[in-house]
Design a protein around this motif. Structure first.
Motif, PDB file in Angstrom:
ATOM      1  N   THR A 234     -59.205 -38.929   0.493  1.00 21.01           N
ATOM      2  CA  THR A 234     -59.838 -38.407   1.704  1.00 21.01           C
ATOM      3  C   THR A 234     -61.308 -38.781   1.719  1.00 21.01           C
ATOM      4  OG1 THR A 234     -60.141 -36.394   3.034  1.00 21.01           O
ATOM      5  CG2 THR A 234     -60.502 -36.198   0.672  1.00 21.01           C
ATOM      6  N   ARG A 235     -61.896 -38.745   2.898  1.00 15.69           N
ATOM      7  CA  ARG A 235     -63.338 -38.919   3.021  1.00 15.69           C
ATOM      8  C   ARG A 235     -64.010 -37.600   2.648  1.00 15.69           C
ATOM      9  NH1 ARG A 235     -67.189 -37.361   6.344  1.00 15.69           N
ATOM     10  NH2 ARG A 235     -65.655 -36.243   7.619  1.00 15.69           N
ATOM     11  N   VAL A 236     -65.038 -37.668   1.813  1.00 17.83           N
ATOM     12  CA  VAL A 236     -65.673 -36.457   1.300  1.00 17.83           C
ATOM     13  C   VAL A 236     -66.998 -36.208   2.020  1.00 17.83           C
ATOM     14  CG1 VAL A 236     -66.660 -35.313  -0.719  1.00 17.83           C
ATOM     15  CG2 VAL A 236     -64.595 -36.716  -0.959  1.00 17.83           C
ATOM     16  N   ALA A 237     -67.061 -35.064   2.716  1.00 18.16           N
ATOM     17  CA  ALA A 237     -68.341 -34.606   3.265  1.00 18.16           C
ATOM     18  C   ALA A 237     -69.124 -33.887   2.177  1.00 18.16           C
ATOM     19  CB  ALA A 237     -68.111 -33.691   4.463  1.00 18.16           C
ATOM     20  N   ALA A 284     -58.164 -31.234  -0.078  1.00 19.00           N
ATOM     21  CA  ALA A 284     -58.636 -32.486   0.529  1.00 19.00           C
ATOM     22  C   ALA A 284     -59.133 -32.256   1.943  1.00 19.00           C
ATOM     23  CB  ALA A 284     -57.522 -33.528   0.515  1.00 19.00           C
ATOM     24  N   ALA A 285     -58.431 -31.407   2.701  1.00 19.96           N
ATOM     25  CA  ALA A 285     -58.883 -31.095   4.060  1.00 19.96           C
ATOM     26  C   ALA A 285     -60.212 -30.364   4.037  1.00 19.96           C
ATOM     27  CB  ALA A 285     -57.830 -30.252   4.770  1.00 19.96           C
ATOM     28  N   GLY A 288     -63.282 -32.625   3.418  1.00 20.45           N
ATOM     29  CA  GLY A 288     -63.539 -33.557   4.512  1.00 20.45           C
ATOM     30  C   GLY A 288     -64.507 -33.045   5.557  1.00 20.45           C
TER      31      GLY A 288
END
Length: 312
Positions: A234-237, A284-285, A288
């Motif tokens: 996932t893309r990590v914020a 993971a959500a 993000g």
């Protein structure tokens, strides 16, 4: 049971005056309660919420996430503040302003009037490791064990509480808990290995030990039987609240399977694998998006809902 924390994030532009902080609701046990309620598990939070601006923000966040806050104390002390700096990898470092704040000031009388009656009681983090409230929460866990599964997330914070304090208390927590979750960073801070905690905590009665590994997934030991699952790309914020969301998802999965309310005797390794996979998706959500903002059940993909064995 535990703390709520006002997480104040430093801006990307640095420390140029005037400094404007972005404040978001946080606190490990509160994050877990929010994630549980958003997934659909009826959840009651027991905390001491300041009546000031931060406390009102935190109370509203819990209530709007469908968490029952009727058992919370309206506390005269200030709310706990954590100033977070997020690195390029999404990891947050915190400066805590926690001395004498509302979260730790439980009295025996307050908790005696609020003994939980649910299928599971979750606690941990600073609230369980900080006096005077921590030992009183332990007393509550003793009282609920005959009818409730007990889960603990130590969420070690060596910058504010010495690792020696956790090492001294963890044997007591292990005698109370059915589930303990730690991160790899927690193990490193405590100077312990997975093999060491499994040997000692299983002997104390902990049925399920889970270690989360960030992007590398998680490993669990169910009374000595090892289960591993990979991470979800996932893309990590930022990683704020990821472990709390993971813990909530694990409890949610067990609750949907009617497996909570005792010592987890009926849980099998293949069930743990599915539960960990579901929890990895929820974590993971959460990473993000900025801050501890776990997903609602209505926003989950059908493939994730399938892990619950439920219709879309």
């Amino acid at each position: 049971i535990g703390e709520t924390v006002a997480d104040a994030f430093l801006p990307d532009r640095g420390l140029d005056p005037p400094l404007r902080l972005e404040v978001r609701p946080g606190g490990g046990p509160a994050n877990t309660a929010v994630a549980l309620a958003r997934l659909g598990t009826p959840t009651r939070f027991l905390g001491r919420l300041s009546t000031g601006a931060f406390g009102r923000l935190l109370r509203r966040h819990l209530a709007e996430s469908d968490v029952d806050v009727s058992g919370c104390v309206a506390a005269p002390q200030e709310a706990t503040l954590a100033v977070a700096t997020v690195g390029e990898d999404g990891q947050a470092e915190y400066d805590f302003y926690a001395r004498g704040t509302a979260d730790w000031q439980w009295t025996r009388e307050e908790l005696a009037a609020r003994v939980p009656d649910g299928a599971a009681v979750h606690t941990g983090s600073l609230a369980l490791a900080t006096d005077p409230g921590g030992p009183l929460i332990e007393e509550v866990l003793e009282r609920v064990r005959p009818h409730a599964t007990v889960s603990i997330d130590p969420n070690v914070r060596p910058g504010i509480i010495a690792p020696a304090v956790y090492r001294e208390r963890l044997p007591r927590w292990a005698r109370l808990a059915d589930v303990i979750r730690l991160s790899e960073d927690d193990l490193d801070a405590l100077g312990l290995s997975l093999a060491e905690v499994c040997d000692t905590w299983h002997a104390s009665g902990v049925r399920l030990i889970v270690v989360t590994r960030g992007a590398d997934g998680a490993v669990a030991s169910l009374s000595g039987e090892r289960v591993e699952v990979p991470g979800v790309p996932t893309r990590v914020a930022d990683t704020v609240g990821a472990g709390d969301a993971f813990m909530a998802a694990l409890l949610h999965w067990l609750n949907r399977g009617a497996l909570l309310g005792g010592r987890l005797e009926a849980v099998r390794p293949e069930q743990v694998r599915t539960a960990l996979t579901f929890a990895a998706h929820i974590a993971a959500a959460t990473v993000g998006v900025p801050g501890a903002d776990p997903p609602w059940a209505r926003d989950l993909a059908p493939s994730v809902l399938d892990l619950l064995g439920l219709p879309d």
